[in-house]
Design a protein around this motif. Structure first.
Motif, PDB file in Angstrom:
ATOM      1  N   ASP A 210      43.862  79.323  25.051  1.00  0.00           N
ATOM      2  CA  ASP A 210      42.934  79.347  23.985  1.00  0.00           C
ATOM      3  C   ASP A 210      41.863  78.264  23.949  1.00  0.00           C
ATOM      4  O   ASP A 210      40.785  78.485  23.266  1.00  0.00           O
ATOM      5  CB  ASP A 210      43.449  79.560  22.518  1.00  0.00           C
ATOM      6  N   GLN A 215      38.815  78.234  29.153  1.00  0.00           N
ATOM      7  CA  GLN A 215      38.081  79.397  28.955  1.00  0.00           C
ATOM      8  C   GLN A 215      36.703  79.309  30.020  1.00  0.00           C
ATOM      9  O   GLN A 215      36.497  80.258  30.843  1.00  0.00           O
ATOM     10  CB  GLN A 215      37.630  80.114  27.610  1.00  0.00           C
ATOM     11  N   PHE A 298      34.586  89.777  19.159  1.00  0.00           N
ATOM     12  CA  PHE A 298      35.304  89.020  18.096  1.00  0.00           C
ATOM     13  C   PHE A 298      34.446  87.862  17.719  1.00  0.00           C
ATOM     14  O   PHE A 298      33.746  87.182  18.661  1.00  0.00           O
ATOM     15  CB  PHE A 298      36.647  88.322  18.568  1.00  0.00           C
ATOM     16  N   GLU A 303      36.338  82.749  21.792  1.00  0.00           N
ATOM     17  CA  GLU A 303      35.515  84.142  21.989  1.00  0.00           C
ATOM     18  C   GLU A 303      34.196  83.946  22.438  1.00  0.00           C
ATOM     19  O   GLU A 303      34.113  84.685  23.566  1.00  0.00           O
ATOM     20  CB  GLU A 303      35.837  85.198  20.946  1.00  0.00           C
ATOM     21  N   SER A 306      34.199  82.431  26.214  1.00  0.00           N
ATOM     22  CA  SER A 306      34.410  83.224  27.112  1.00  0.00           C
ATOM     23  C   SER A 306      33.409  84.341  27.458  1.00  0.00           C
ATOM     24  O   SER A 306      33.130  84.577  28.508  1.00  0.00           O
ATOM     25  CB  SER A 306      35.746  83.695  26.757  1.00  0.00           C
ATOM     26  N   GLU A 428      30.089  80.261  16.044  1.00  0.00           N
ATOM     27  CA  GLU A 428      30.081  80.203  17.398  1.00  0.00           C
ATOM     28  C   GLU A 428      29.126  79.623  18.252  1.00  0.00           C
ATOM     29  O   GLU A 428      29.203  79.427  19.366  1.00  0.00           O
ATOM     30  CB  GLU A 428      29.487  81.648  17.808  1.00  0.00           C
TER      31      GLU A 428
END
Length: 489
Positions: A210, A215, A298, A303, A306, A428
């Motif tokens: 995670d 990632q 997501f 997320e 990645s 994000e």
């Protein structure tokens, strides 16, 4: 070999990340069919392993597939024989085939009958064994392996682990992302993590997976060698010179971006990614550019890191935008609808929890790359165009995988008290810039949708919120398009 691997991964079996795949009705039938001496010879390693498995209690989840591997291998073998490709492959580089060998190749499927199509069964039919036929045996094994993997890969749209010492061949197909084992081992060694991985418990491996840096490394060492025939539309087909990737997260963001670009460039095409998922492709015939529009599946920093890394590796776009909506820090200069492009982003996911308190440990980075300077030029002429929203730069963005629905939350208070230059917040931004730190031409461009107030709980409230989010996102895509057009021209 497969049973050995399963035993080595015993501690992962209860977590549900390993599944057995086969065409039989269930795992018991799968094992029983392969323990039959007609399928694997009585003294073979495979036969002994399956007969031993009959006495074991297999607890792994079983996934029944549609295709059958043996049928697919036979079909591929016959195709290569009928087109004379198989003899050519086997006799490449002046390898002389035994007399009458081509006729023997035709008889292999029939003579195998109900037996498995594996090299140990094929070599006796072809009467090849011993050191004098090592190269020929190796090439036949490659042909069988190719058809074997192709059977699974085409059905599941999968990639493979490459650069393996035991299984390494130029004939291993792929229909998805491939991961380099050698490069990941080198990365782990450089970081001094080999011993940690060897001793780690399963739960710690998931925690490592995670982490954003992990990632990013996975994305760096991932290649896509899938067939181009899977693409509904591709940039090569359009003979385009410039490509722009536009990433959104929420559905109202995707809707707003799609609506705006449809008005500008017409209806989009569906572009199938090498991973099997779909994104939009808009073509600007005047400038010779392409807009790829993708929605992240997501929310959250990991997320996004990645997702952005994979898209960048696959599409290799000239420009990358993250377009959408954000939250304004209460009491700041941003108003609803204003568009913001930060010159730095601070990541607030890192914390240290002790018996006394929770200590926030932020990490920051500057985002003023080459494309940012072009955004500054666009901003200098923005108000002259008579726009009804402000375009703000030269301030900071706060980012964390925490959804804020309280303007007085502890995190927002901490940001206001310790980071006076931060004027906006999202979930994000840090992941986006971490993943693309080496790209040079990437920008986070978002418009203010709220100040952190709670979203409406009833359907009408949620519908109204989504409508307002789409409206402000339209401002962000207008700015992104202006910057893109300046870059291309």
């Amino acid at each position: 070999m497969c049973s050995t691997i399963i035993d080595e991964l015993a501690e992962l079996q209860d977590i549900g990340v390993i599944e057995l795949v086969g065409s039989s009705l269930n795992v018991e039938e799968f094992i029983r069919e392969r323990s039959d001496t007609k399928y694997y010879s009585g003294n073979s390693i495979q036969g002994r392993a399956y007969r031993e498995a009959l006495r074991r209690d297999i607890q792994l989840p079983y996934v029944r597939r549609q295709a059958q591997t043996t049928i697919d291998i036979v079909s591929r073998w016959n195709e290569l024989v009928q087109t004379d490709e198989l003899p050519k492959l086997l006799s490449a580089r002046a390898l002389i085939l035994p007399v009458g060998f081509e006729n023997k190749l035709e008889t292999v499927p029939e003579k195998l009958g109900a037996a498995a199509f594996v090299s140990d069964h094929v070599f006796p039919i072809l009467n090849i064994a011993g050191q004098s036929h090592n190269l020929l045996c190796s090439r036949i094994r490659d042909v069988i392996n190719e058809a074997y993997f192709q059977s699974y890969i085409e059905e599941f749209g999968a990639g493979v682990v490459t650069d393996l010492s035991y299984l390494s061949s130029s004939r291993i197909p792929s229909a998805g992302p491939n991961l380099s084992f050698r490069q990941m081992i080198q990365y782990v060694s450089r970081k001094g993590m080999m011993g940690i991985l060897d001793r780690a418990e399963a739960k710690n491996l998931f925690a490592l997976g995670d982490e954003i840096d992990w990632q990013i490394q996975l994305s760096k060492f991932t290649t896509f060698i899938g067939s181009n025939k899977l693409n509904v539309a591709s940039i090569q087909d359009e003979k385009l010179q410039k490509s722009i990737l536009c990433i959104t997260v929420a559905q109202p963001e995707l809707d707003a971006v799609t609506e705006h670009l449809t008005k500008q460039y017409g209806k989009p095409k569906v572009h199938r990614r090498e991973s099997g998922t779909f994104i939009w492709l808009f073509v600007d015939q005047n400038s010779g550019s392409a807009w790829y529009v993708a929605k992240a599946p997501f929310q959250g920093e990991t997320e996004m890191a990645s997702f952005a890394s994979q898209l960048n590796s696959e599409l290799k776009p000239a420009l990358i935008f993250m377009v959408g909506m954000c939250m304004a820090i209460p009491g700041g200069k941003l108003k609803i609808g204003d568009v913001f492009i930060p010159n730095e982003v601070t990541f607030f996911d890192h914390r240290r929890e002790t018996t006394e308190k929770v200590q926030v440990r932020p990490h920051g980075q500057r985002t003023a790359n080459g494309l940012y300077s072009l955004a500054e030029l666009v901003a200098s002429t923005h108000f002259k165009s008579g726009s009804n929203f402000a375009l703000v730069l030269s301030k900071g963005l706060a980012s964390a995988t925490v959804k804020i629905e309280n303007p007085q939350s502890d995190l927002i208070k901490y940001i206001k008290d310790h980071y006076p230059d931060v004027i906006a917040y999202d979930m994000e931004g840090a992941g986006f810039y971490n993943a693309l730190r080496d790209h040079g031409n990437c920008l986070w461009i978002k418009a203010v949708a709220d100040n952190g107030e709670a979203q409406g709980g009833d359907p009408k409230g949620q519908e109204a919120k989504a409508a307002s989010q789409a409206i402000v996102t339209a401002n962000a895509i207008i700015v992104a398009e202006k910057i893109a057009l300046q870059f291309i021209s």
